[in-house]
Design an enzyme around this catalytic site. Structure first.
Site, PDB file in Angstrom:
ATOM      1  N   ASP A 180     -15.149  -7.312 -13.830  1.00  0.00           N
ATOM      2  CA  ASP A 180     -13.777  -7.533 -13.346  1.00  0.00           C
ATOM      3  C   ASP A 180     -13.603  -6.778 -12.039  1.00  0.00           C
ATOM      4  O   ASP A 180     -14.473  -6.000 -11.650  1.00  0.00           O
ATOM      5  CB  ASP A 180     -12.757  -7.039 -14.396  1.00  0.00           C
ATOM      6  CG  ASP A 180     -13.041  -5.595 -14.790  1.00  0.00           C
ATOM      7  OD1 ASP A 180     -13.250  -5.334 -15.980  1.00  0.00           O
ATOM      8  OD2 ASP A 180     -13.097  -4.732 -13.884  1.00  0.00           O
TER       9      ASP A 180
ATOM     10  N   HIS B 260      -6.278   8.070  -2.523  1.00  0.00           N
ATOM     11  CA  HIS B 260      -6.303   7.108  -3.635  1.00  0.00           C
ATOM     12  C   HIS B 260      -5.320   5.970  -3.406  1.00  0.00           C
ATOM     13  O   HIS B 260      -5.208   5.072  -4.240  1.00  0.00           O
ATOM     14  CB  HIS B 260      -5.941   7.809  -4.958  1.00  0.00           C
ATOM     15  CG  HIS B 260      -6.948   8.793  -5.424  1.00  0.00           C
ATOM     16  ND1 HIS B 260      -6.861  10.138  -5.147  1.00  0.00           N
ATOM     17  CD2 HIS B 260      -8.079   8.626  -6.135  1.00  0.00           C
ATOM     18  CE1 HIS B 260      -7.890  10.759  -5.669  1.00  0.00           C
ATOM     19  NE2 HIS B 260      -8.653   9.878  -6.282  1.00  0.00           N
TER      20      HIS B 260
ATOM     21  N   ASP C 118     -20.339  -2.315 -12.506  1.00  0.00           N
ATOM     22  CA  ASP C 118     -19.577  -2.905 -13.623  1.00  0.00           C
ATOM     23  C   ASP C 118     -18.814  -4.119 -13.134  1.00  0.00           C
ATOM     24  O   ASP C 118     -17.598  -4.078 -12.995  1.00  0.00           O
ATOM     25  CB  ASP C 118     -18.623  -1.832 -14.180  1.00  0.00           C
ATOM     26  CG  ASP C 118     -17.806  -2.333 -15.370  1.00  0.00           C
ATOM     27  OD1 ASP C 118     -16.700  -1.769 -15.598  1.00  0.00           O
ATOM     28  OD2 ASP C 118     -18.247  -3.275 -16.048  1.00  0.00           O
TER      29      ASP C 118
ATOM     30  N   ASP D 108     -17.303   1.962 -15.163  1.00  0.00           N
ATOM     31  CA  ASP D 108     -16.902   1.988 -13.753  1.00  0.00           C
ATOM     32  C   ASP D 108     -16.416   3.385 -13.326  1.00  0.00           C
ATOM     33  O   ASP D 108     -16.549   3.753 -12.158  1.00  0.00           O
ATOM     34  CB  ASP D 108     -15.894   0.877 -13.414  1.00  0.00           C
ATOM     35  CG  ASP D 108     -14.632   0.892 -14.259  1.00  0.00           C
ATOM     36  OD1 ASP D 108     -13.850  -0.069 -14.163  1.00  0.00           O
ATOM     37  OD2 ASP D 108     -14.416   1.853 -15.024  1.00  0.00           O
TER      38      ASP D 108
ATOM     39  N   HIS E  72     -19.365   9.566  -5.802  1.00  0.00           N
ATOM     40  CA  HIS E  72     -18.862  10.684  -4.998  1.00  0.00           C
ATOM     41  C   HIS E  72     -20.015  11.636  -4.643  1.00  0.00           C
ATOM     42  O   HIS E  72     -20.083  12.181  -3.546  1.00  0.00           O
ATOM     43  CB  HIS E  72     -17.771  11.463  -5.747  1.00  0.00           C
ATOM     44  CG  HIS E  72     -16.403  10.868  -5.648  1.00  0.00           C
ATOM     45  ND1 HIS E  72     -15.832  10.486  -4.461  1.00  0.00           N
ATOM     46  CD2 HIS E  72     -15.481  10.595  -6.609  1.00  0.00           C
ATOM     47  CE1 HIS E  72     -14.616  10.004  -4.683  1.00  0.00           C
ATOM     48  NE2 HIS E  72     -14.379  10.063  -5.979  1.00  0.00           N
TER      49      HIS E  72
ATOM     50  N   HIS F  13     -18.049   5.533 -10.410  1.00  0.00           N
ATOM     51  CA  HIS F  13     -17.163   6.061  -9.357  1.00  0.00           C
ATOM     52  C   HIS F  13     -17.473   7.534  -9.096  1.00  0.00           C
ATOM     53  O   HIS F  13     -17.651   7.955  -7.953  1.00  0.00           O
ATOM     54  CB  HIS F  13     -15.691   5.888  -9.797  1.00  0.00           C
ATOM     55  CG  HIS F  13     -14.682   6.434  -8.844  1.00  0.00           C
ATOM     56  ND1 HIS F  13     -13.899   5.641  -8.034  1.00  0.00           N
ATOM     57  CD2 HIS F  13     -14.325   7.717  -8.575  1.00  0.00           C
ATOM     58  CE1 HIS F  13     -13.102   6.406  -7.309  1.00  0.00           C
ATOM     59  NE2 HIS F  13     -13.340   7.673  -7.620  1.00  0.00           N
TER      60      HIS F  13
ATOM     61  N   ASP G 105      -1.826  13.685  -1.858  1.00  0.00           N
ATOM     62  CA  ASP G 105      -3.119  13.049  -2.199  1.00  0.00           C
ATOM     63  C   ASP G 105      -4.062  13.080  -0.999  1.00  0.00           C
ATOM     64  O   ASP G 105      -4.754  12.106  -0.688  1.00  0.00           O
ATOM     65  CB  ASP G 105      -2.891  11.612  -2.694  1.00  0.00           C
ATOM     66  CG  ASP G 105      -4.134  10.925  -3.233  1.00  0.00           C
ATOM     67  OD1 ASP G 105      -5.024  11.607  -3.794  1.00  0.00           O
ATOM     68  OD2 ASP G 105      -4.221   9.695  -3.052  1.00  0.00           O
TER      69      ASP G 105
ATOM     70  N   GLU H  82     -10.064   0.184 -16.314  1.00  0.00           N
ATOM     71  CA  GLU H  82      -9.318  -0.598 -17.312  1.00  0.00           C
ATOM     72  C   GLU H  82      -9.646  -0.178 -18.750  1.00  0.00           C
ATOM     73  O   GLU H  82      -8.790  -0.312 -19.628  1.00  0.00           O
ATOM     74  CB  GLU H  82      -9.563  -2.112 -17.128  1.00  0.00           C
ATOM     75  CG  GLU H  82     -10.968  -2.588 -17.456  1.00  0.00           C
ATOM     76  CD  GLU H  82     -11.986  -2.291 -16.370  1.00  0.00           C
ATOM     77  OE1 GLU H  82     -11.595  -1.818 -15.275  1.00  0.00           O
ATOM     78  OE2 GLU H  82     -13.194  -2.519 -16.616  1.00  0.00           O
TER      79      GLU H  82
END
Ligand SMILES: CCC(=O)Oc1c(C)cccc1C(=O)O
Ligand SMILES: [Ca+2]
Ligand SMILES: [Zn+2]
Length: 303
Positions: A180, A230, A177, A138, A146, A142, A225, A185
């Protein structure tokens, strides 16, 4: 200096064995996957902040400890390339067969992963907050998303557009993925089981807002941030969770891909994302799916 395509065997960061696409070169083999239009090439920065050198081996085995992060980055990049090609007919991150380059062992104890605009970088983590960051499917999805975003809507990485940029990367992380609703994780806090960087189903579990009432107006600075990209991504992430629960992954991923690549632009706000997704649902399916998207975003306070 590629002689021919070959099949290799690698050991990943979890000690697992993976079959990888490699190339024969003079003197051995390299992590260069030539099975797609765009080559998938994996480099070792050796704790510097450069791209380093392509990872090589004298045999088709990539099984040394230092090669583990590279094996995972290389393997998962191929998985994500296949996902965009087979599910969305997008050839590489730019739709034009660009090479996909990953760099592992970037910097020292680096608790980050990123798309730099040229290639993906993965730190080794400090062993407490993160283990080697290429060790999660994942996460690679991710980061490569981007690049998809940058070569399509190019959502600016600040405030609401930035939170959308972050959310679309998490949401496609889920689509690639889907075991979950968690992000990262497999690499987050290696000494603690069961936790994650973020949760799409329950953003608040990891201190993200799940409703506009809790939108955090943070400064558009690195320390803030960039306006909480995020943090406030929890709100569109929850809307995505709501949508997928209502209409299912197969329809949702087509709607999300269409919105990201056909409707969103650099300064799209949350309300524009809702409109883009409703329009995409209407274009692809119909009123039922469009209504589900509307309800999903109403439920997080984007009305
Ligand atoms: C799920 C992947 C992720 O969030 O990577 C990042 C990390 C670990 C630190 C800082 C930024 C990012 C990012 O890609 O946004
Ligand atoms: Ca996950
Ligand atoms: Zn990100």
């Amino acid at each position: 200096n590629i002689l021919h395509e070959a099949t290799g065997t690698g050991i990943g960061t979890k000690g697992d064995t993976k079959t990888i696409n490699i190339s024969a070169i003079s003197g051995g083999y390299s992590l260069t996957d030539t099975t797609h239009t765009g080559k998938i090439i994996t480099y070792d920065a050796k704790t510097t902040q450069t791209r380093g050198n392509v990872v090589t081996s004298t045999s088709t085995l990539f099984n040394t400890t230092t090669q583990r992060a590279a094996v995972d980055a290389h393997y998962y990049a191929d998985v994500v390339y296949d996902y965009y090609l087979n599910t969305h007919n997008r050839d590489s991150y730019n739709g034009k067969g660009a090479a996909v380059e990953s760099v592992v062992h970037f910097d020292k104890n680096y608790n980050n992963a990123a798309w730099t605009g040229q290639y993906m970088i993965y730190g080794d983590g400090d062993g407490v907050t993160f283990s080697e960051l290429s060790g999660a499917k994942d996460v690679i999805a991710h980061e490569l998303t981007h690049a998809v975003t940058e070569t399509s809507s190019n959502l600016v990485y600040e405030n609401q557009p930035g939170a959308l940029n972050e959310s679309f990367s998490d949401v496609f992380g889920y689509f690639v993925d889907p075991d979950d609703w968690l992000m990262g994780e497999d690499i987050y806090t290696p000494k603690i089981a069961g936790d994650a960087l973020r949760s799409l189903s329950d953003p608040a579990k990891y201190d993200q807002p799940a409703h506009m009432n809790n939108y955090q107006n943070l400064p558009n600075t690195k320390a803030g941030d960039w306006g909480g990209v995020h943090i406030n991504s929890g709100i569109p992430n929850k809307a995505a969770y709501n949508t997928i629960q209502k209409i299912g992954k197969v329809k949702a991923e087509k709607i999300y891909y269409r919105a990201l690549t056909q409707y969103l632009t650099t300064n799209s706000q949350f309300v524009d994302a809702k409109k883009a997704l409703v329009q995409s649902a209407t274009d692809l399916y119909g009123a039922t799916e469009a209504a589900a998207v509307t309800e999903a975003w109403n439920a997080v306070g984007v009305t």
